[in-house]
Design a protein around this motif. Structure first.
Motif, PDB file in Angstrom:
ATOM      1  N   VAL A 357      56.591  83.287  24.257  1.00  0.00           N
ATOM      2  CA  VAL A 357      55.385  83.142  25.071  1.00  0.00           C
ATOM      3  C   VAL A 357      54.527  84.403  24.931  1.00  0.00           C
ATOM      4  O   VAL A 357      53.312  84.330  24.734  1.00  0.00           O
ATOM      5  CB  VAL A 357      55.740  82.860  26.556  1.00  0.00           C
ATOM      6  CG1 VAL A 357      54.482  82.764  27.393  1.00  0.00           C
ATOM      7  CG2 VAL A 357      56.553  81.567  26.676  1.00  0.00           C
ATOM      8  N   ASN A 361      50.831  84.493  23.266  1.00  0.00           N
ATOM      9  CA  ASN A 361      49.718  85.016  24.073  1.00  0.00           C
ATOM     10  C   ASN A 361      49.021  86.149  23.323  1.00  0.00           C
ATOM     11  O   ASN A 361      47.803  86.247  23.302  1.00  0.00           O
ATOM     12  CB  ASN A 361      50.215  85.513  25.440  1.00  0.00           C
ATOM     13  CG  ASN A 361      50.418  84.374  26.424  1.00  0.00           C
ATOM     14  OD1 ASN A 361      49.719  83.365  26.358  1.00  0.00           O
ATOM     15  ND2 ASN A 361      51.367  84.508  27.325  1.00  0.00           N
ATOM     16  N   ALA A 366      48.264  80.561  22.588  1.00  0.00           N
ATOM     17  CA  ALA A 366      49.148  79.809  23.497  1.00  0.00           C
ATOM     18  C   ALA A 366      48.484  78.532  24.022  1.00  0.00           C
ATOM     19  O   ALA A 366      49.123  77.485  24.098  1.00  0.00           O
ATOM     20  CB  ALA A 366      49.588  80.699  24.647  1.00  0.00           C
ATOM     21  N   ILE A 372      53.852  74.783  26.142  1.00  0.00           N
ATOM     22  CA  ILE A 372      54.546  76.077  26.172  1.00  0.00           C
ATOM     23  C   ILE A 372      55.464  76.066  27.388  1.00  0.00           C
ATOM     24  O   ILE A 372      55.011  75.890  28.519  1.00  0.00           O
ATOM     25  CB  ILE A 372      53.556  77.253  26.322  1.00  0.00           C
ATOM     26  CG1 ILE A 372      52.569  77.278  25.153  1.00  0.00           C
ATOM     27  CG2 ILE A 372      54.325  78.566  26.430  1.00  0.00           C
ATOM     28  CD1 ILE A 372      52.856  78.204  24.038  1.00  0.00           C
TER      29      ILE A 372
END
Length: 396
Positions: A357, A361, A366, A372
């Motif tokens: 994640v 990002n 994302a 996600i």
């Protein structure tokens, strides 16, 4: 799907116990990141719209079955009220007198937050008495905490055997995404698995080689596989004692007709720091005094080609030392390719795990992925093919 959703339940006038994950960062009594709180809003709003009275169950931190004032859920009330746009009543316990009193006083439109379930030693032991005490407060149970679904606790699993149960909107979205990625996926399926150590992802790799068509291995793990193939990796992070295990995974993949993609070129440096002097060399040409810190452009091109020929992508872990430039290049480029294909409608992309994640990002992509998962442990155990108690209980 064997589990029910909010659409299958009659909630009108009923007290609905909702297990949520609002384990958010708090500094000086103030919530500093309300993302997890914002994610439960659709479930709470739907329950209220259907005439239900939501009573929230949650844990916070690891108080180990004791009342730890710093781990009270009370400081979360202002952030919950801001997200829901209504008053939230706090009860000083999740069972007994304080909880019963708060629930009995509820009017339509009210929301109650019960105190930290882990203040009771029985929570993590899945104590039937504690589960019964919580279940006695409501008429329907909704689990909206996929991130805690790999734990068989009183509030995540126990209650589901006592009350009519269903998945909340967040849990429903997560389960649908996971089902689309590994349950009944559109093929070919590609998995990206990165990270430092093979030893922490043995179950994961063992499960994936029998389920996916292509497996891209990155990060420090890739170095261990290169060692298993007799390639020298200099001073790179590698688990040399895991070389035999890596060979077994390669053999298992070959037998299952799963193609494994390892780096063909690598970015090496003599020191691990931002902007360190580096060079790109063939994967089998790492200098003895250097360490591999990222995959090279040829590897990225190969990964991109694999993505282009895939219908489904599951991603867990970075391809290099993504935390510092320039060793984030391969992860960023591959992530951008996956995002581009997803946005064009040619790829279903599901990613999860803390580092993943953070990496997506950082790459700024994302939002473009199909899904996600912020679940961490539960996402990994699902990828490993393990049954998640909190989900299994909804099926029964």
């Amino acid at each position: 799907m064997a589990w029910k959703t909010l659409d299958d339940m009659d909630l009108s006038g009923k007290v609905v116990l909702v297990r949520v994950d609002i384990n958010v960062p708090v500094e000086n009594g103030v919530v500093t990141d309300a993302t997890r709180i914002e994610k439960i809003v659709p479930t709470i709003s739907d329950i209220l719209e259907k005439g239900g009275k939501p009573v929230l169950l949650a844990h916070f931190g690891r108080p180990k079955g004791k009342v730890v004032p710093e781990m009270s859920l009370k400081p979360l009330v202002p952030a919950l009220e801001a997200a829901l746009g209504r008053k939230v009543t706090f009860a000083e316990d999740c069972i007994g007198g304080p909880a019963k009193k708060a629930v009995a006083a509820m009017q339509p439109g009210d929301v109650v937050l019960l105190e930290n379930t882990r203040f009771h030693a029985g929570e993590e032991k899945n104590d039937p008495e504690l589960a019964a005490g919580m279940a006695a407060l409501g008429e329907i149970y909704v689990n909206d905490a996929f991130s805690a679904a790999h734990r068989a606790h009183s509030s995540t699993e126990g209650i589901a055997h006592i009350l009519p149960s269903c998945a909340g909107r967040l849990m429903e979205a997560e389960l649908k995404a996971l089902e689309a990625a590994l349950g009944t996926p559109q093929r070919p399926v590609t998995a990206v698995v990165g990270g430092a150590k093979v030893s922490t992802k043995l179950d994961l790799l063992g499960n994936l080689v029998s389920k996916v068509d292509n497996l891209v291995i990155g990060g420090g793990m890739a170095n261990t596989f290169l060692v298993a193939k007799g390639i020298e990796v200099g001073k790179s992070l590698a688990e040399r004692d895991m070389a035999e295990t890596a060979k077994e995974i390669l053999n298992k993949a070959a037998a299952a007709n799963c193609r494994i993609i390892l780096p063909v070129d690598v970015v090496v440096a003599r020191e691990f720091k931002a902007g360190a002097e580096n060079e790109t060399v063939a994967a089998d040409a790492c200098p003895a005094d250097a360490m591999i810190l990222d995959a090279g452009p040829e590897t990225v091109a190969e990964i991109s080609a694999v993505f282009e020929n895939s219908k489904t992508l599951i991603w867990n872990g970075p391809l290099g030392a993504f935390e510092i430039a320039p060793f984030d290049a391969a992860t960023n480029a591959a992530a951008k390719k996956a995002a581009e294909l997803t946005e064009a409608g040619g790829l279903i992309s599901v990613a999860g795990g803390g580092d993943t994640v953070a990496a997506l990002n950082k790459a700024g992509v994302a939002e473009a992925f199909s899904y996600i998962s912020t679940a961490g442990g539960a996402f990994l155990e699902w990828m490993e093919g393990k049954e998640l108690p909190g989900v299994a209980a909804l099926n029964k």
